[in-house]
Write a protein that holds these residues in place. Structure first.
Motif, PDB file in Angstrom:
ATOM      1  N   TYR A   1       0.837  -1.206   0.000  1.00  0.00           N
ATOM      2  CA  TYR A   1       0.000   0.000   0.000  1.00  0.00           C
ATOM      3  C   TYR A   1       0.875   1.262   0.000  1.00  0.00           C
ATOM      4  CZ  TYR A   1      -4.802  -1.663   0.744  1.00  0.00           C
ATOM      5  OH  TYR A   1      -6.048  -2.192   0.583  1.00  0.00           O
ATOM      6  N   ILE A   2       1.881   1.256   0.887  1.00  0.00           N
ATOM      7  CA  ILE A   2       2.743   2.437   1.021  1.00  0.00           C
ATOM      8  C   ILE A   2       3.544   2.671  -0.260  1.00  0.00           C
ATOM      9  CG2 ILE A   2       4.820   3.286   2.201  1.00  0.00           C
ATOM     10  CD1 ILE A   2       3.635   2.196   4.807  1.00  0.00           C
ATOM     11  N   LYS A   3       4.097   1.592  -0.810  1.00  0.00           N
ATOM     12  CA  LYS A   3       4.887   1.718  -2.048  1.00  0.00           C
ATOM     13  C   LYS A   3       4.030   2.285  -3.184  1.00  0.00           C
ATOM     14  CE  LYS A   3       8.991   0.167  -0.869  1.00  0.00           C
ATOM     15  NZ  LYS A   3      10.154   1.072  -0.924  1.00  0.00           N
ATOM     16  N   LEU A   4       2.795   1.769  -3.316  1.00  0.00           N
ATOM     17  CA  LEU A   4       1.902   2.245  -4.380  1.00  0.00           C
ATOM     18  C   LEU A   4       1.444   3.679  -4.111  1.00  0.00           C
ATOM     19  CD1 LEU A   4      -0.196  -1.033  -4.775  1.00  0.00           C
ATOM     20  CD2 LEU A   4       1.306  -0.077  -6.528  1.00  0.00           C
ATOM     21  N   ALA A   5       1.201   3.987  -2.827  1.00  0.00           N
ATOM     22  CA  ALA A   5       0.729   5.329  -2.461  1.00  0.00           C
ATOM     23  C   ALA A   5       1.777   6.389  -2.787  1.00  0.00           C
ATOM     24  CB  ALA A   5       0.380   5.373  -0.980  1.00  0.00           C
ATOM     25  N   VAL A   6       3.032   6.071  -2.476  1.00  0.00           N
ATOM     26  CA  VAL A   6       4.113   7.030  -2.727  1.00  0.00           C
ATOM     27  C   VAL A   6       4.364   7.153  -4.241  1.00  0.00           C
ATOM     28  CG1 VAL A   6       6.608   7.385  -2.431  1.00  0.00           C
ATOM     29  CG2 VAL A   6       5.190   6.742  -0.463  1.00  0.00           C
ATOM     30  N   PHE A   7       4.163   6.056  -4.956  1.00  0.00           N
ATOM     31  CA  PHE A   7       4.389   6.063  -6.402  1.00  0.00           C
ATOM     32  C   PHE A   7       3.281   6.833  -7.134  1.00  0.00           C
ATOM     33  CE2 PHE A   7       3.898   3.899 -10.613  1.00  0.00           C
ATOM     34  CZ  PHE A   7       5.099   4.321 -11.174  1.00  0.00           C
TER      35      PHE A   7
ATOM     36  N   MET B   1      -1.277  16.783   2.517  1.00  0.00           N
ATOM     37  CA  MET B   1      -0.087  16.654   3.368  1.00  0.00           C
ATOM     38  C   MET B   1       1.175  17.145   2.668  1.00  0.00           C
ATOM     39  SD  MET B   1       0.626  12.531   3.270  1.00  0.00           S
ATOM     40  CE  MET B   1      -1.034  11.901   3.355  1.00  0.00           C
ATOM     41  N   GLU B   2       2.121  17.582   3.465  1.00  0.00           N
ATOM     42  CA  GLU B   2       3.453  17.915   2.968  1.00  0.00           C
ATOM     43  C   GLU B   2       4.201  16.609   2.709  1.00  0.00           C
ATOM     44  OE1 GLU B   2       5.414  21.073   3.093  1.00  0.00           O
ATOM     45  OE2 GLU B   2       3.390  21.879   2.862  1.00  0.00           O
ATOM     46  N   LYS B   3       5.131  16.600   1.785  1.00  0.00           N
ATOM     47  CA  LYS B   3       6.039  15.468   1.545  1.00  0.00           C
ATOM     48  C   LYS B   3       5.412  14.091   1.755  1.00  0.00           C
ATOM     49  CE  LYS B   3      10.082  17.992   3.348  1.00  0.00           C
ATOM     50  NZ  LYS B   3       9.667  18.540   4.661  1.00  0.00           N
ATOM     51  N   PRO B   4       4.456  13.701   0.895  1.00  0.00           N
ATOM     52  CA  PRO B   4       3.808  12.395   1.061  1.00  0.00           C
ATOM     53  C   PRO B   4       4.797  11.225   1.091  1.00  0.00           C
ATOM     54  CG  PRO B   4       2.962  13.533  -0.887  1.00  0.00           C
ATOM     55  CD  PRO B   4       3.928  14.452  -0.233  1.00  0.00           C
ATOM     56  N   GLU B   5       5.908  11.351   0.320  1.00  0.00           N
ATOM     57  CA  GLU B   5       6.862  10.219   0.256  1.00  0.00           C
ATOM     58  C   GLU B   5       7.514   9.935   1.613  1.00  0.00           C
ATOM     59  OE1 GLU B   5       8.303  14.039  -0.796  1.00  0.00           O
ATOM     60  OE2 GLU B   5       6.862  12.818  -1.896  1.00  0.00           O
TER      61      GLU B   5
ATOM     62  N   LYS C   1       5.854   7.024   7.254  1.00  0.00           N
ATOM     63  CA  LYS C   1       6.102   7.324   8.655  1.00  0.00           C
ATOM     64  C   LYS C   1       4.815   7.177   9.482  1.00  0.00           C
ATOM     65  CE  LYS C   1       8.898  10.816  11.066  1.00  0.00           C
ATOM     66  NZ  LYS C   1       9.442  12.174  10.872  1.00  0.00           N
ATOM     67  N   SER C   2       3.758   7.863   9.024  1.00  0.00           N
ATOM     68  CA  SER C   2       2.519   7.867   9.823  1.00  0.00           C
ATOM     69  C   SER C   2       1.861   6.490   9.847  1.00  0.00           C
ATOM     70  CB  SER C   2       1.552   8.918   9.300  1.00  0.00           C
ATOM     71  OG  SER C   2       1.283   8.696   7.945  1.00  0.00           O
ATOM     72  N   ILE C   3       1.894   5.764   8.742  1.00  0.00           N
ATOM     73  CA  ILE C   3       1.242   4.443   8.714  1.00  0.00           C
ATOM     74  C   ILE C   3       2.007   3.442   9.585  1.00  0.00           C
ATOM     75  CG2 ILE C   3       0.619   2.454   7.270  1.00  0.00           C
ATOM     76  CD1 ILE C   3      -0.271   4.354   5.106  1.00  0.00           C
ATOM     77  N   TYR C   4       3.334   3.424   9.474  1.00  0.00           N
ATOM     78  CA  TYR C   4       4.102   2.483  10.297  1.00  0.00           C
ATOM     79  C   TYR C   4       3.979   2.793  11.792  1.00  0.00           C
ATOM     80  CZ  TYR C   4       6.259   0.253   6.207  1.00  0.00           C
ATOM     81  OH  TYR C   4       6.469  -0.447   5.044  1.00  0.00           O
ATOM     82  N   ILE C   5       4.020   4.084  12.144  1.00  0.00           N
ATOM     83  CA  ILE C   5       3.881   4.456  13.563  1.00  0.00           C
ATOM     84  C   ILE C   5       2.514   4.011  14.081  1.00  0.00           C
ATOM     85  CG2 ILE C   5       3.617   6.411  15.177  1.00  0.00           C
ATOM     86  CD1 ILE C   5       5.738   7.914  13.509  1.00  0.00           C
ATOM     87  N   SER C   6       1.448   4.315  13.318  1.00  0.00           N
ATOM     88  CA  SER C   6       0.100   4.006  13.809  1.00  0.00           C
ATOM     89  C   SER C   6      -0.142   2.498  13.879  1.00  0.00           C
ATOM     90  CB  SER C   6      -0.963   4.689  12.959  1.00  0.00           C
ATOM     91  OG  SER C   6      -0.741   4.426  11.610  1.00  0.00           O
ATOM     92  N   LEU C   7       0.442   1.762  12.938  1.00  0.00           N
ATOM     93  CA  LEU C   7       0.271   0.305  12.961  1.00  0.00           C
ATOM     94  C   LEU C   7       0.972  -0.289  14.192  1.00  0.00           C
ATOM     95  CD1 LEU C   7      -0.959  -2.047  11.453  1.00  0.00           C
ATOM     96  CD2 LEU C   7       1.101  -2.219  10.071  1.00  0.00           C
ATOM     97  N   PHE C   8       2.167   0.220  14.473  1.00  0.00           N
ATOM     98  CA  PHE C   8       2.903  -0.249  15.653  1.00  0.00           C
ATOM     99  C   PHE C   8       2.122   0.072  16.942  1.00  0.00           C
ATOM    100  CE2 PHE C   8       5.891   0.654  19.149  1.00  0.00           C
ATOM    101  CZ  PHE C   8       6.416  -0.626  19.315  1.00  0.00           C
ATOM    102  N   LEU C   9       1.581   1.297  17.014  1.00  0.00           N
ATOM    103  CA  LEU C   9       0.812   1.699  18.199  1.00  0.00           C
ATOM    104  C   LEU C   9      -0.449   0.850  18.364  1.00  0.00           C
ATOM    105  CD1 LEU C   9       1.094   5.613  18.110  1.00  0.00           C
ATOM    106  CD2 LEU C   9       2.148   4.059  19.757  1.00  0.00           C
ATOM    107  N   ALA C  10      -1.131   0.583  17.249  1.00  0.00           N
ATOM    108  CA  ALA C  10      -2.355  -0.242  17.314  1.00  0.00           C
ATOM    109  C   ALA C  10      -2.019  -1.634  17.846  1.00  0.00           C
ATOM    110  CB  ALA C  10      -3.000  -0.347  15.926  1.00  0.00           C
TER     111      ALA C  10
ATOM    112  N   LEU D   1      -6.899   5.067   5.195  1.00  0.00           N
ATOM    113  CA  LEU D   1      -7.527   6.392   5.244  1.00  0.00           C
ATOM    114  C   LEU D   1      -6.488   7.518   5.199  1.00  0.00           C
ATOM    115  CD1 LEU D   1     -10.190   5.300   7.835  1.00  0.00           C
ATOM    116  CD2 LEU D   1     -10.695   5.932   5.482  1.00  0.00           C
ATOM    117  N   VAL D   2      -5.241   7.203   5.575  1.00  0.00           N
ATOM    118  CA  VAL D   2      -4.148   8.187   5.465  1.00  0.00           C
ATOM    119  C   VAL D   2      -3.916   8.519   3.989  1.00  0.00           C
ATOM    120  CG1 VAL D   2      -1.630   8.464   5.699  1.00  0.00           C
ATOM    121  CG2 VAL D   2      -2.969   7.558   7.599  1.00  0.00           C
ATOM    122  N   ILE D   3      -3.993   7.487   3.147  1.00  0.00           N
ATOM    123  CA  ILE D   3      -3.714   7.671   1.715  1.00  0.00           C
ATOM    124  C   ILE D   3      -4.762   8.582   1.082  1.00  0.00           C
ATOM    125  CG2 ILE D   3      -3.389   6.466  -0.490  1.00  0.00           C
ATOM    126  CD1 ILE D   3      -2.573   3.967   1.250  1.00  0.00           C
ATOM    127  N   ASN D   4      -6.018   8.526   1.582  1.00  0.00           N
ATOM    128  CA  ASN D   4      -7.070   9.411   1.054  1.00  0.00           C
ATOM    129  C   ASN D   4      -6.720  10.891   1.285  1.00  0.00           C
ATOM    130  OD1 ASN D   4      -9.229   6.970   2.307  1.00  0.00           O
ATOM    131  ND2 ASN D   4      -9.059   7.398   0.144  1.00  0.00           N
TER     132      ASN D   4
END
Length: 432
Positions: free
Chosen positions: A63-69, A221-225, A230-239, A213-216
């Motif tokens: 998801y992250i790779k495709l989102a940044v691309f 956002m600034e600097k999506p790449e 960053k935000s997805i990995y942090i939130s997944l770890f916290l969850a 929902l972050v990707i939506n």
């Protein structure tokens, strides 16, 4: 998922993006799946959340790779459509599946909200009342979403951070009031069954759903790449951490039979035994906040995706209608269908349908990433591992259904047949 609209100047920072993702993930997840998980694997429940989180990390990678691309707010649907530009059927199928996946999670959250909302009353186990209350909460958030996006965003912020504080308090109070230890529980429990743990990890996959929902919010956002990963990995770890601590606290302080007997509102019934009245109130408040913010956010994010799909001609045109940029028809239709699903199914069948759908959609995302892995500069090993893991998760759930509740499997299969026919008809019509 909330603040997407109100900050047109790109100032969604990592903190807000983490709130968006956690708002979607720590929705009804833990409250919904805890009882079911303990009834299936007992003391190994916290371990299943770790395995489920690892599976979610694999899903998130593509998801992250495709989102940044692609940097496209259409997320799942757009990524697939753009990776396979010559197949209108592929775009149509993923569109229908992903939207119905959101509709089923909406039903799941509303059902859980209602189970906790009435858990303190004498009619706590009355199915009809539970379904009526679930319908009412969907109605309330449908109206909130149609009336004011700004109000919805403010409300969302408050709900997300308040529920995290409450969940932390509940976890520590449960751990402090433990009446047993893990070694004792392991001694009294049957031997470690890897198959069951993998199965429960797959069933609880839906508890990690919501990071998309972050990707939506990519345009806000600034600097999506940098900010998307960053935000997805942090939130997944916290969850994962929240689920682990909460389930650990629950199993060492609440007797298993209490959790299993009241699996729809396991935490509330257990809290009463240990903490008395205020403990139950705190748990109920946490559950209501968690499910409310997830209902609101899912309606917000998914209705916009639904509207884009309709505009592209893959679903009824009426769904693309907007007023003040709010896709009100998509919001209404989502609400109606999720209520229908609540009327037709029970908690477990809705949970299984949601998990199968998100495993399937994540598998398709991993496949899309595999197709263009050089362009997205992805690791071929991780992408293939993700495809294998997600496929295995799906097969496990379907096998479990087949061997234990075959009529639920028929229900899920018939839903898929209807969705696939709808997708096929619209892609055919669009070709013409």
């Amino acid at each position: 998922m909330s603040h997407i609209h109100r900050k047109r100047d790109k100032n969604l920072g990592v903190l807000e993006l983490v709130a968006i993702a956690l708002g979607g993930m720590v929705g009804g997840g833990i409250f919904t799946v805890l009882g079911i998980s303990v009834s299936m694997i007992g003391v190994y429940t916290p371990l299943a959340f770790i395995v489920g989180g690892a599976l979610a990390f694999l899903a998130v990678y593509s998801y992250i790779k495709l989102a940044v691309f692609y940097k496209d707010e259409g997320a799942t649907y757009s990524f697939f459509k753009r990776t396979f530009p010559n197949s209108s059927l592929a775009a149509s199928l993923i569109a229908w599946w992903v939207i119905f996946g959101y509709i089923s999670t909406l039903a799941l959250y509303a059902y859980t909200f209602s189970s906790y909302a009435i858990s303190a009353f004498t009619f706590a186990d009355n199915e009809i009342i539970r379904k009526i209350v679930a319908g009412l909460i969907i109605l309330i958030f449908t109206l909130v979403n149609i009336w004011s996006v700004k109000g919805m965003g403010k409300l969302e912020d408050i709900m997300v951070y308040t529920k995290l504080v409450i969940l932390t308090i509940i976890s520590f109070v449960l751990i402090n009031n433990s009446n047993t230890t893990i070694p004792v529980l392991i001694q009294n429990n049957e031997e470690l069954n890897i198959f069951s743990i993998l199965l429960v990890a797959s069933l609880t996959f839906v508890a990690f759903e919501g990071f998309q929902l972050v990707i939506n919010a990519v345009n806000e956002m600034e600097k999506p790449e940098i900010n998307i990963p960053k935000s997805i990995y942090i939130s997944l770890f916290l969850a994962m951490l929240i689920y682990f601590i909460l389930s650990y606290g629950a199993i060492i302080s609440i007797p298993f039979d209490v959790i299993i007997q009241n699996e729809e509102y396991a935490l509330a019934s257990g809290a009463e035994k240990i903490l008395g009245h205020w403990g139950t109130d705190l748990v109920i408040l946490g559950a209501l906040l968690a499910t409310s913010s997830a209902i609101s956010g899912t309606l917000f994010g998914a209705s916009r995706q639904m509207s884009v799909i309709a505009k592209d001609g893959y679903s009824p045109q009426i769904l693309s209608k907007r007023k003040n940029n709010i896709p009100y028809m998509a919001i209404i239709i989502m609400a109606v269908f999720s209520f229908l699903l609540i009327l037709l199914g029970d908690l477990k069948v809705i949970l299984e349908f949601s998990s199968v759908t998100f495993l399937l959609v994540s598998l398709l995302m991993a496949y899309a990433n595999f197709k263009i892995y050089k362009k997205t500069s992805s690791s071929l090993f991780l992408t293939i591992l993700a495809m294998f893991g997600l496929f295995l998760g799906m097969v496990l759930i379907l096998y479990y259904e087949y061997t234990t509740q075959v009529e639920q499997l028929y229900f899920i299969a018939s839903l898929y047949i209807v969705l696939t026919i709808g997708a096929f008809l619209y892609s055919f019509q669009r070709k013409k």
